[in-house]
Design a protein around this motif. Structure first.
Motif, short mmCIF file in Angstrom:
data_model
loop_
_atom_site.label_atom_id
_atom_site.label_comp_id
_atom_site.label_asym_id
_atom_site.label_seq_id
_atom_site.Cartn_x
_atom_site.Cartn_y
_atom_site.Cartn_z
N PRO A 11 6.53 -14.08 40.93
CA PRO A 11 6.24 -14.03 42.37
C PRO A 11 7.11 -14.98 43.21
CG PRO A 11 4.20 -13.97 41.12
CD PRO A 11 5.29 -14.25 40.13
N LEU A 12 7.47 -16.12 42.65
CA LEU A 12 8.33 -17.04 43.40
C LEU A 12 9.74 -16.45 43.54
CD1 LEU A 12 7.24 -20.41 41.74
CD2 LEU A 12 6.94 -19.80 44.15
N ALA A 13 10.29 -15.94 42.45
CA ALA A 13 11.64 -15.37 42.50
C ALA A 13 11.69 -14.16 43.43
CB ALA A 13 12.08 -14.97 41.09
N ILE A 14 10.67 -13.32 43.36
CA ILE A 14 10.67 -12.11 44.20
C ILE A 14 10.47 -12.47 45.68
CG2 ILE A 14 9.46 -9.94 44.66
CD1 ILE A 14 11.26 -10.08 42.08
N ALA A 15 9.59 -13.44 45.96
CA ALA A 15 9.39 -13.85 47.36
C ALA A 15 10.70 -14.38 47.95
CB ALA A 15 8.30 -14.91 47.44
N TYR A 16 11.50 -15.02 47.10
CA TYR A 16 12.79 -15.54 47.56
C TYR A 16 13.81 -14.40 47.71
CZ TYR A 16 17.02 -18.39 47.67
OH TYR A 16 18.21 -18.97 48.06
N GLU A 17 13.95 -13.60 46.66
CA GLU A 17 15.00 -12.57 46.65
C GLU A 17 14.74 -11.44 47.65
OE1 GLU A 17 17.82 -12.61 45.05
OE2 GLU A 17 17.47 -14.47 43.94
N LYS A 18 13.47 -11.13 47.89
CA LYS A 18 13.14 -10.02 48.79
C LYS A 18 12.91 -10.49 50.24
CE LYS A 18 13.65 -6.83 45.88
NZ LYS A 18 14.73 -5.83 46.10
N GLY A 19 13.11 -11.77 50.49
CA GLY A 19 13.03 -12.24 51.87
C GLY A 19 11.62 -12.47 52.39
N PHE A 20 10.62 -12.50 51.50
CA PHE A 20 9.24 -12.69 51.97
C PHE A 20 9.01 -14.11 52.48
CE2 PHE A 20 8.20 -9.27 48.62
CZ PHE A 20 8.47 -8.25 49.52
N PHE A 21 9.66 -15.09 51.87
CA PHE A 21 9.57 -16.46 52.40
C PHE A 21 10.19 -16.51 53.80
CE2 PHE A 21 9.61 -18.15 47.81
CZ PHE A 21 8.26 -18.44 47.82
N GLU A 22 11.37 -15.93 53.94
CA GLU A 22 12.07 -15.96 55.23
C GLU A 22 11.27 -15.24 56.31
OE1 GLU A 22 16.70 -16.10 53.64
OE2 GLU A 22 16.11 -14.71 55.23
N ASP A 23 10.60 -14.16 55.94
CA ASP A 23 9.78 -13.44 56.91
C ASP A 23 8.72 -14.34 57.52
OD1 ASP A 23 11.17 -11.15 56.44
OD2 ASP A 23 9.56 -10.10 55.36
N GLU A 24 8.29 -15.34 56.76
CA GLU A 24 7.28 -16.28 57.25
C GLU A 24 7.90 -17.52 57.89
OE1 GLU A 24 4.19 -15.45 57.30
OE2 GLU A 24 4.47 -13.62 56.14
N GLY A 25 9.23 -17.53 58.01
CA GLY A 25 9.91 -18.68 58.62
C GLY A 25 10.12 -19.83 57.66
N LEU A 26 10.01 -19.57 56.35
CA LEU A 26 10.14 -20.62 55.35
C LEU A 26 11.54 -20.61 54.72
CD1 LEU A 26 6.71 -20.04 53.56
CD2 LEU A 26 7.29 -21.97 55.06
N PHE A 27 12.13 -21.78 54.58
CA PHE A 27 13.42 -21.92 53.91
C PHE A 27 13.15 -22.65 52.59
CE2 PHE A 27 14.03 -21.68 58.46
CZ PHE A 27 14.92 -20.62 58.55
N VAL A 28 13.17 -21.89 51.51
CA VAL A 28 12.67 -22.37 50.23
C VAL A 28 13.81 -22.58 49.23
CG1 VAL A 28 11.30 -21.70 48.20
CG2 VAL A 28 10.37 -21.38 50.51
N THR A 29 13.72 -23.67 48.50
CA THR A 29 14.58 -23.90 47.35
C THR A 29 13.70 -23.85 46.10
OG1 THR A 29 16.03 -25.37 48.61
CG2 THR A 29 16.13 -25.54 46.20
N LEU A 30 14.11 -23.05 45.12
CA LEU A 30 13.37 -22.95 43.86
C LEU A 30 14.11 -23.77 42.80
CD1 LEU A 30 12.51 -19.13 43.84
CD2 LEU A 30 11.07 -21.04 44.57
N GLU A 31 13.36 -24.58 42.07
CA GLU A 31 14.00 -25.50 41.13
C GLU A 31 13.28 -25.48 39.79
OE1 GLU A 31 15.50 -29.41 42.65
OE2 GLU A 31 14.15 -30.19 41.10
N PRO A 32 13.96 -25.08 38.70
CA PRO A 32 13.32 -25.11 37.37
C PRO A 32 13.04 -26.54 36.93
CG PRO A 32 15.65 -24.60 37.15
CD PRO A 32 15.36 -24.60 38.62
N GLN A 33 11.93 -26.73 36.20
CA GLN A 33 11.53 -28.05 35.72
C GLN A 33 11.57 -28.09 34.20
OE1 GLN A 33 10.76 -30.43 38.31
NE2 GLN A 33 11.70 -28.68 39.36
N ALA A 34 11.76 -29.28 33.64
CA ALA A 34 11.95 -29.42 32.19
C ALA A 34 10.70 -29.07 31.40
CB ALA A 34 12.41 -30.84 31.86
N ASN A 35 9.55 -29.46 31.90
CA ASN A 35 8.29 -29.18 31.20
C ASN A 35 7.14 -29.31 32.19
OD1 ASN A 35 7.37 -32.02 31.24
ND2 ASN A 35 9.03 -32.35 29.79
#
Length: 449
Positions: free
Chosen positions: A37-61
């Motif tokens: 859901p995070l990747a799709i919200a980013y790639e399909k522009g759903f975050f941007e539609d809400e005015g959000l500028f999001v950075t997604l960052e993988p974590q080690a654990n």
């Protein structure tokens, strides 16, 4: 039902933009397919539609991820469902973490090494097609564990975190086959008190390599790391969590309580974007899954071969090499009200924490309900849903309007025992292995009750 009418970034009705208190966000995730859901919200522009500028960052654990949400280095993250609950009650760490959004149902599996599988097979009945009859119960593993004990060898299994779904699902399956997975106590947090099988933490992407090295002989993890064992020829998935508990709740999106109070409109906007992403993932009978697999396979997300990810994301699951079966609900992101944060889901996790000693003392039924309501935020979710319906971006029928936050009692577990979230202590007492009302762990013994 999920309809395709609402896909894409163009709203049917003009959306009234929320006045965001914070619009630049950094969100964390672990490299698993259920971060979708995070990747799709980013790639399909759903975050941007809400005015959000999001950075997604993988974590080690999972520990690093949770710590970074608590310190504010991350604004929110893909979390194990047990993490907000455990943090709020002070097991492992202490911080008030909340969730307005459940990310998925099901999605995990239990894999054993080829050697353990060979030992199990003689105890597993075969169907008319000559293939093992599923679901495979832990009864077939019991003689193997007993043989390891008789030979003085530890039976080591991996799970991803002490308060993970995987830990509780693995424990549930083992205990249903009369294999004790061990207790926790305030003085001993190994989780191995009185254990027949020794469970320990391994980060998800490292599971196949740890199995191949022989450090563990099996594990419980999300995808694609069970299917990766099949592709590498190093292990056999014996059961999915769908078979342990049909449509069990899995990951959640977690934030600090402080964040949601300081940035309520931003929290609402995030929830709206994630609901739309989940809807996209399931709409038109999973028609978008092939595209989702391509997106998830990219190095910035899961970073695994698309073929491996597709094995489970597109409605199938491969057990023994070549034994691929239809499991259409292995990954559910939206249907069955998957994203609504039910109090009853939270209470099931709390019962398992109490069962295995992570909650050391008896709690009354009211405590379970109060704790669930302090962590799960269905009001935020339903407000987001109402807005999406008004904007024409969702169908009212896809949301559980009118619910009290509790699913009906269910016996859809591998052992057939009924779970009623409104009677958590009766449920705990009904389970054969585990702490009962009034019992505690003292040293290496269970006392009281």
């Amino acid at each position: 039902m999920v309809a395709g009418l609402y896909s894409g970034t163009a709203s049917v009705a003009a959306a009234e933009m929320l006045e965001l208190e914070k619009d630049e966000l950094k969100l964390g995730f672990i490299k698993l397919t259920d971060m979708a859901p995070l990747a799709i919200a980013y790639e399909k522009g759903f975050f941007e539609d809400e005015g959000l500028f999001v950075t997604l960052e993988p974590q080690a654990n999972w520990k690093v991820l949770l710590d970074r949400v608590i310190t504010g280095e991350l604004d929110g993250a893909h979390m194990l469902a047990g993490q907000p609950l455990a943090a709020t009650i002070g097991f492992g760490t202490k911080a008030h973490i909340v969730t307005p959004f459940s990310m998925d149902l099901n999605g995990n599996g239990i894999t054993v090494s080829n050697d353990v599988w060979a030992m199990m097979k003689e105890h597993i009945p075969l169907g008319d097609d000559g293939k093992p009859v599923h679901p495979i119960k832990a009864d077939a593993l019991k003689p193997v564990v007993d043989q390891f004990k008789a030979e003085g060898k530890p039976f080591n299994l991996g799970m991803v975190f002490p308060v993970s779904t995987h830990n509780y699902e693995l424990r549930y399956w083992l205990a249903s086959g009369d294999i004790h997975p061990g207790f926790y106590s305030p003085e001993n947090v190994s989780g191995q008190i009185k254990a027949d099988a020794l469970l320990s933490v391994t980060p998800p992407p490292q599971m196949p390599a740890t199995l191949e090295a022989g450090t563990i002989v099996g594990y419980c993890v999300g995808e694609p790391w069970n299917q990766a064992a099949v592709f590498k020829g190093i292990g056999v998935p014996v059961i999915t969590d769908y078979e342990i508990w049909k449509n069990n709740p899995e990951k959640v999106f977690g934030l600090t309580k402080e964040f949601t109070e300081k940035y309520p409109n931003t929290t609402l906007a995030l929830t709206k974007a994630l609901i739309r992403a989940a809807e996209w993932l399931d709409e038109n009978n999973n028609a978008n899954r092939a595209e989702a697999v391509e997106i998830l396979s990219r190095s910035e997300y899961v970073g695994a071969d698309a073929e491996v990810i597709a094995n489970s994301m597109t409605g199938t699951f491969e057990y023994e090499k070549g034994d691929k079966r239809d499991v259409p609900d292995f990954n559910v992101f939206f249907r069955h009200y998957a994203t609504y944060p039910y109090y009853s889901d939270a209470i099931w996790y709390l019962t398992q924490m109490r069962r295995w000693g992570q909650i050391a003392e008896h709690k009354d039924d009211a405590w379970y309900a109060e704790t669930a309501k302090s962590v799960y935020l269905p009001d935020v979710y339903m407000k987001a849903a109402e807005m999406l319906v008004e904007e024409g971006n969702a169908d009212k029928a896809d949301f559980p309007f009118g619910t009290d936050g509790y699913k009906a009692p269910t016996s859809d577990f591998i052992d057939g025992i009924t779970f009623d979230a409104k009677a958590p202590n009766a449920y705990i007492d009904s389970l054969k292995i585990g702490l009962k009302s009034g019992q505690t762990v003292s040293g290496s013994e269970v006392v009281g009750g």
